[in-house]
Design a protein around this motif. Structure first.
Motif, PDB file in Angstrom:
ATOM      1  N   GLY A 145      18.018 -17.670  10.544  1.00 40.12           N
ATOM      2  CA  GLY A 145      19.004 -18.667  10.930  1.00 40.12           C
ATOM      3  C   GLY A 145      19.549 -18.442  12.327  1.00 40.12           C
ATOM      4  N   LEU A 146      18.748 -17.811  13.168  1.00 37.37           N
ATOM      5  CA  LEU A 146      19.154 -17.606  14.562  1.00 37.37           C
ATOM      6  C   LEU A 146      18.512 -18.677  15.431  1.00 37.37           C
ATOM      7  CD1 LEU A 146      18.749 -13.728  14.819  1.00 37.37           C
ATOM      8  CD2 LEU A 146      20.862 -15.001  15.221  1.00 37.37           C
ATOM      9  N   PRO A 147      19.166 -19.063  16.533  1.00 38.46           N
ATOM     10  CA  PRO A 147      18.542 -20.036  17.442  1.00 38.46           C
ATOM     11  C   PRO A 147      17.261 -19.462  18.017  1.00 38.46           C
ATOM     12  CG  PRO A 147      20.861 -19.686  17.986  1.00 38.46           C
ATOM     13  CD  PRO A 147      20.492 -18.645  16.996  1.00 38.46           C
ATOM     14  N   PRO A 148      16.347 -20.344  18.428  1.00 39.12           N
ATOM     15  CA  PRO A 148      15.090 -19.843  18.995  1.00 39.12           C
ATOM     16  C   PRO A 148      15.302 -19.174  20.337  1.00 39.12           C
ATOM     17  CG  PRO A 148      15.261 -22.220  19.260  1.00 39.12           C
ATOM     18  CD  PRO A 148      16.424 -21.814  18.418  1.00 39.12           C
ATOM     19  N   ASN A 149      14.299 -18.436  20.784  1.00 37.54           N
ATOM     20  CA  ASN A 149      14.338 -17.891  22.141  1.00 37.54           C
ATOM     21  C   ASN A 149      14.206 -19.035  23.150  1.00 37.54           C
ATOM     22  OD1 ASN A 149      14.700 -15.227  21.505  1.00 37.54           O
ATOM     23  ND2 ASN A 149      12.531 -14.694  21.595  1.00 37.54           N
ATOM     24  N   ARG A 150      14.759 -18.828  24.300  1.00 42.62           N
ATOM     25  CA  ARG A 150      14.721 -19.875  25.336  1.00 42.62           C
ATOM     26  C   ARG A 150      13.325 -19.931  25.971  1.00 42.62           C
ATOM     27  NH1 ARG A 150      18.839 -22.346  27.716  1.00 42.62           N
ATOM     28  NH2 ARG A 150      20.309 -20.853  26.839  1.00 42.62           N
ATOM     29  N   TRP A 162       7.576  -9.360   5.211  1.00 39.88           N
ATOM     30  CA  TRP A 162       7.497  -9.128   6.660  1.00 39.88           C
ATOM     31  C   TRP A 162       7.102 -10.426   7.323  1.00 39.88           C
ATOM     32  CZ3 TRP A 162       8.796  -4.425   8.823  1.00 39.88           C
ATOM     33  CH2 TRP A 162       8.995  -3.388   7.901  1.00 39.88           C
ATOM     34  N   TYR A 163       7.540 -10.610   8.559  1.00 34.38           N
ATOM     35  CA  TYR A 163       7.158 -11.814   9.292  1.00 34.38           C
ATOM     36  C   TYR A 163       6.146 -11.442  10.375  1.00 34.38           C
ATOM     37  CZ  TYR A 163      11.416 -13.411   6.951  1.00 34.38           C
ATOM     38  OH  TYR A 163      12.362 -13.696   6.010  1.00 34.38           O
ATOM     39  N   ASP A 164       5.459 -12.505  10.819  1.00 31.50           N
ATOM     40  CA  ASP A 164       4.357 -12.253  11.757  1.00 31.50           C
ATOM     41  C   ASP A 164       4.647 -12.685  13.180  1.00 31.50           C
ATOM     42  OD1 ASP A 164       2.717 -11.189   9.749  1.00 31.50           O
ATOM     43  OD2 ASP A 164       2.215 -13.205   9.046  1.00 31.50           O
ATOM     44  N   SER A 165       5.793 -13.299  13.405  1.00 25.26           N
ATOM     45  CA  SER A 165       6.097 -13.719  14.774  1.00 25.26           C
ATOM     46  C   SER A 165       7.605 -13.674  14.994  1.00 25.26           C
ATOM     47  CB  SER A 165       5.596 -15.146  15.019  1.00 25.26           C
ATOM     48  OG  SER A 165       6.373 -16.064  14.254  1.00 25.26           O
ATOM     49  N   ILE A 166       7.953 -13.711  16.275  1.00 28.29           N
ATOM     50  CA  ILE A 166       9.381 -13.747  16.615  1.00 28.29           C
ATOM     51  C   ILE A 166       9.997 -15.039  16.085  1.00 28.29           C
ATOM     52  CG2 ILE A 166      11.021 -13.828  18.537  1.00 28.29           C
ATOM     53  CD1 ILE A 166       8.951 -12.255  20.198  1.00 28.29           C
ATOM     54  N   GLU A 167       9.288 -16.148  16.276  1.00 33.39           N
ATOM     55  CA  GLU A 167       9.827 -17.451  15.867  1.00 33.39           C
ATOM     56  C   GLU A 167      10.061 -17.492  14.355  1.00 33.39           C
ATOM     57  OE1 GLU A 167       7.309 -16.996  17.963  1.00 33.39           O
ATOM     58  OE2 GLU A 167       8.447 -17.609  19.750  1.00 33.39           O
ATOM     59  N   GLU A 168       9.094 -16.982  13.615  1.00 32.93           N
ATOM     60  CA  GLU A 168       9.244 -16.975  12.155  1.00 32.93           C
ATOM     61  C   GLU A 168      10.471 -16.141  11.754  1.00 32.93           C
ATOM     62  OE1 GLU A 168       6.034 -15.103  10.074  1.00 32.93           O
ATOM     63  OE2 GLU A 168       6.658 -15.897   8.116  1.00 32.93           O
ATOM     64  N   THR A 169      10.648 -15.029  12.445  1.00 30.83           N
ATOM     65  CA  THR A 169      11.789 -14.157  12.129  1.00 30.83           C
ATOM     66  C   THR A 169      13.104 -14.854  12.451  1.00 30.83           C
ATOM     67  OG1 THR A 169      10.403 -12.265  12.713  1.00 30.83           O
ATOM     68  CG2 THR A 169      12.768 -11.863  12.500  1.00 30.83           C
ATOM     69  N   LEU A 170      13.187 -15.404  13.653  1.00 29.92           N
ATOM     70  CA  LEU A 170      14.431 -16.067  14.059  1.00 29.92           C
ATOM     71  C   LEU A 170      14.746 -17.230  13.123  1.00 29.92           C
ATOM     72  CD1 LEU A 170      13.881 -16.097  17.931  1.00 29.92           C
ATOM     73  CD2 LEU A 170      15.508 -14.680  16.670  1.00 29.92           C
ATOM     74  N   HIS A 171      13.726 -18.004  12.779  1.00 24.74           N
ATOM     75  CA  HIS A 171      13.939 -19.172  11.919  1.00 24.74           C
ATOM     76  C   HIS A 171      14.449 -18.738  10.553  1.00 24.74           C
ATOM     77  CE1 HIS A 171      13.037 -22.918   9.714  1.00 24.74           C
ATOM     78  NE2 HIS A 171      13.203 -23.486  10.899  1.00 24.74           N
ATOM     79  N   ASN A 172      13.843 -17.697   9.999  1.00 30.30           N
ATOM     80  CA  ASN A 172      14.261 -17.241   8.667  1.00 30.30           C
ATOM     81  C   ASN A 172      15.643 -16.606   8.675  1.00 30.30           C
ATOM     82  OD1 ASN A 172      12.260 -17.587   6.395  1.00 30.30           O
ATOM     83  ND2 ASN A 172      10.926 -16.901   8.046  1.00 30.30           N
ATOM     84  N   VAL A 200      18.749 -25.033  19.791  1.00 28.65           N
ATOM     85  CA  VAL A 200      18.671 -25.326  18.352  1.00 28.65           C
ATOM     86  C   VAL A 200      17.201 -25.511  18.000  1.00 28.65           C
ATOM     87  CG1 VAL A 200      20.939 -26.403  18.176  1.00 28.65           C
ATOM     88  CG2 VAL A 200      18.947 -27.808  18.758  1.00 28.65           C
ATOM     89  N   TRP A 201      16.923 -25.407  16.715  1.00 30.67           N
ATOM     90  CA  TRP A 201      15.567 -25.695  16.259  1.00 30.67           C
ATOM     91  C   TRP A 201      15.381 -27.212  16.232  1.00 30.67           C
ATOM     92  CZ3 TRP A 201      12.168 -21.845  15.892  1.00 30.67           C
ATOM     93  CH2 TRP A 201      12.672 -20.554  15.771  1.00 30.67           C
ATOM     94  N   ILE A 238      15.119  -7.988  17.690  1.00 36.35           N
ATOM     95  CA  ILE A 238      14.483  -9.091  16.950  1.00 36.35           C
ATOM     96  C   ILE A 238      13.926 -10.124  17.935  1.00 36.35           C
ATOM     97  CG2 ILE A 238      14.967 -11.062  15.440  1.00 36.35           C
ATOM     98  CD1 ILE A 238      17.004  -9.145  14.001  1.00 36.35           C
ATOM     99  N   ARG A 239      14.713 -10.484  18.922  1.00 37.13           N
ATOM    100  CA  ARG A 239      14.261 -11.492  19.901  1.00 37.13           C
ATOM    101  C   ARG A 239      13.098 -10.978  20.744  1.00 37.13           C
ATOM    102  NH1 ARG A 239      16.825 -15.991  19.972  1.00 37.13           N
ATOM    103  NH2 ARG A 239      18.847 -16.162  18.961  1.00 37.13           N
ATOM    104  N   ALA A 240      12.984  -9.659  20.844  1.00 37.49           N
ATOM    105  CA  ALA A 240      11.872  -9.078  21.608  1.00 37.49           C
ATOM    106  C   ALA A 240      10.646  -8.832  20.725  1.00 37.49           C
ATOM    107  CB  ALA A 240      12.330  -7.760  22.232  1.00 37.49           C
ATOM    108  N   GLY A 241      10.793  -9.086  19.437  1.00 37.04           N
ATOM    109  CA  GLY A 241       9.646  -8.889  18.549  1.00 37.04           C
ATOM    110  C   GLY A 241       9.411  -7.447  18.151  1.00 37.04           C
ATOM    111  N   VAL A 242      10.355  -6.586  18.453  1.00 39.27           N
ATOM    112  CA  VAL A 242      10.220  -5.185  18.022  1.00 39.27           C
ATOM    113  C   VAL A 242      10.344  -5.109  16.505  1.00 39.27           C
ATOM    114  CG1 VAL A 242      11.265  -2.883  18.138  1.00 39.27           C
ATOM    115  CG2 VAL A 242      11.120  -4.314  20.196  1.00 39.27           C
ATOM    116  N   TYR A 243      11.245  -5.937  15.952  1.00 39.25           N
ATOM    117  CA  TYR A 243      11.368  -6.001  14.502  1.00 39.25           C
ATOM    118  C   TYR A 243      11.163  -7.435  14.038  1.00 39.25           C
ATOM    119  CZ  TYR A 243      13.046  -6.123   9.775  1.00 39.25           C
ATOM    120  OH  TYR A 243      13.108  -6.335   8.431  1.00 39.25           O
ATOM    121  N   MET A 244      10.278  -7.631  13.085  1.00 36.40           N
ATOM    122  CA  MET A 244      10.013  -8.955  12.530  1.00 36.40           C
ATOM    123  C   MET A 244      10.045  -8.865  11.005  1.00 36.40           C
ATOM    124  SD  MET A 244       7.088 -10.443  15.123  1.00 36.40           S
ATOM    125  CE  MET A 244       5.922  -9.107  14.902  1.00 36.40           C
ATOM    126  N   GLY A 245      11.193  -9.180  10.450  1.00 38.38           N
ATOM    127  CA  GLY A 245      11.337  -9.126   8.999  1.00 38.38           C
ATOM    128  C   GLY A 245      12.729  -9.542   8.590  1.00 38.38           C
TER     129      GLY A 245
END
Lengths: 128, 380
Positions: free
Chosen positions: B334-339, B322-332, B348-349, B207-214
């Protein structure tokens, strides 16, 4: 009835086309069973004729039609056939809730199947 | 997941999604309530839906051989029939399938994992396909007791038991990275199946690598033998580690599943029941898949939690989203953002920083820290 030739199978790489071939050539009624790669053959209308099936050729399938002979017990027939010089081509297998079958080659190498009706037939499952 | 004070109350929990697994590929009809013909397999889905299940774990049994099907056309045929018979159900196809090519031409073309990637090409499309991320042993026999297999073909059959004990799941990156890519392309959601926390970490990394966004829908799989066992603390750790925005279902086996399902229900998680996992009730008497669903419904209602309708289950799982970005996926999720480069500290967001107002009381000593009563209290 034991010892009676009851049905036959035909194999091919493209069974749908092969079904069309036989339907056109002999006028047989051939219908694909829903959801499985098996075409049921009726050689005469109203189910009076010889029954058969057509499907993909198994790895051990012959390049000729395969007749099936009904036996009372597949296990016993297999043992007896082997004792008399036959070779097992496909070991005892199940058609679920229908029967057991096996494929043999006679001492001259001719392939034929044996068939035992059994409503309780079922194969053991295979782990993934 | 993080539990706030009110998370544990049944009225605040998402309605319970019950997954039915009625096709028990490890069993034969004499063992349990196993459907064989196409009509029986379809009817099993209908019965599960009517009993309260809203997601169906799909395995396909070839009626001609009695074995699990490896025929791509049969999967499409069966899914097509399910879509007609139970159109609202979420279809979750079991992913441990390698399809067998039928012709010499296909045998030459289908290489390595292609026979497994074919699951991403199913037509009609199921809502999701299970995806293992991380190769692992999956010895289902290790956690079974002799009582569990009484009356089945496994009883007194060490050869078959050994075969199941030797099961393992081949799911290295060479498989799952490409599989996830193809699922996204064909808009079939993955249903992840981590068997321990380190597989959960692998999922977070993709997910953090953007392989899966959803949306993140997943099982917590506890079948012993390389996956989680029955230690509830391990299950709690998995619950603690799954992202806040994910939807998790407890999967386990035999009577242990009953206790774990009860845990799942009171923790706001979701359950899977059926003959693929369990054949028994708590009284050591046989239970059909439908009876197990009815049992989960009873526990849920007794606890005061709602059982999800099919529409609710789709909303909870965000089916089709489906989500279109890593950030959108992480935010939805409830995971912290990538560094970001050079960023330090725990992540934190960014927010406006304003604290919300407590609903009624506040913490346990609202006045003690300043001894100044709130305005409304002072006014009275």
């Amino acid at each position: 009835m034991s010892g009676v030739v009851t049905h036959f199978e035909i194999y091919g790489e493209a069974p749908a086309e092969l079904a069309q071939f036989y339907a056109s050539l002999f006028g047989w009624q051939i219908e694909k069973a829903p959801g499985v790669d098996y075409w049921r053959i009726q050689t005469e209308p109203n189910g009076n004729g010889f029954g058969g099936g057509l499907t993909y050729r198994p790895a051990d399938g012959p390049t000729s039609w395969l007749p099936y002979v009904t036996v009372a017990a597949v296990d016993q027939a297999l043992a007896e056939a082997q004792r008399m010089g036959a070779r097992i081509v496909r070991p005892k297998s199940a058609v679920p809730r229908t029967g057991w079958y096996a494929v043999l080659a006679d001492p001259e190498g001719n392939s034929f199947g044996i068939w035992q009706a059994d409503r309780t037939a079922f194969p053991p499952p295979e782990p993934d | 997941m993080y539990y706030t004070d009110d998370s544990i109350l049944p009225e605040n929990m998402a309605p319970l999604i019950i997954t039915a697994a009625p096709y028990g590929p490890e069993w034969i009809p004499g063992d349990a309530d196993i459907p064989v013909t196409w009509d029986e397999q379809v009817q099993a889905a209908v019965d599960c839906y009517n009993a309260g299940a809203t997601m169906l774990h799909v395995h396909v049994r070839d009626p001609a051989t009695g074995h699990g099907s490896v025929d791509f056309d049969q999967f499409n045929y069966f899914i097509g029939r399910l879509k007609k018979a139970v159109p609202k159900m979420i279809l979750q196809v079991g992913g441990s399938i390698s399809f067998a090519p039928k012709s010499a031409d296909a045998k030459a073309k289908w290489l390595d994992y292609d026979t497994r990637h074919m699951l991403t090409e199913l037509d009609p499309k199921p809502e999701c396909v299970t995806v293992a991320v991380g190769t692992s042993q999956w010895d289902i026999m290790s956690m079974m007791l002799p009582d569990d297999i009484i009356g089945t073909h496994l009883e007194n059959n060490p050869k078959v038991q050994a075969a199941w004990a030797g099961m393992w799941v081949d799911a290295g990156p060479a498989f799952y990275l490409e599989h996830l890519k193809r699922l996204r392309k064909n808009r079939i959601q993955p249903y992840f199946v981590p068997g321990h926390v380190h597989q959960l970490e692998l999922i977070e990394r993709v997910i953090r690598a953007g392989v899966y966004m959803g949306p993140l829908n997943l099982a917590i799989a506890g079948y012993g033998g390389g996956t989680l066992g029955r230690n509830p603390f391990d299950w709690m750790e998995m619950v603690r580690r799954v992202p806040q925005g994910s939807v998790a279902t407890f999967w386990s086996s035999m009577r242990g599943l009953i206790s774990l399902s009860a845990m799942a229900i009171v923790l706001g998680q979701h359950v899977r029941v059926g003959n693929e996992d369990n054949l028994w009730g708590p009284d050591k008497k046989r239970r059909t898949t439908v009876q197990q669903i009815e049992g989960a419904v009873r526990i849920c209602k007794e606890f005061g939690r709602k059982v999800a309708t099919a529409e609710e289950a789709r909303q909870i799982m965000k089916v089709g989203v489906w989500y279109d970005s890593i950030e959108e996926t992480l935010h939805n999720l409830g995971l912290p953002p990538n560094r970001r480069d050079g960023q330090t500290g725990f992540l934190v967001w960014e927010t406006e920083g304003k604290k919300g107002v407590a609903k009624t009381g506040g913490d346990s000593h609202p006045m003690a820290y300043c001894m100044v009563p709130p305005t409304q209290v002072a006014a009275e």
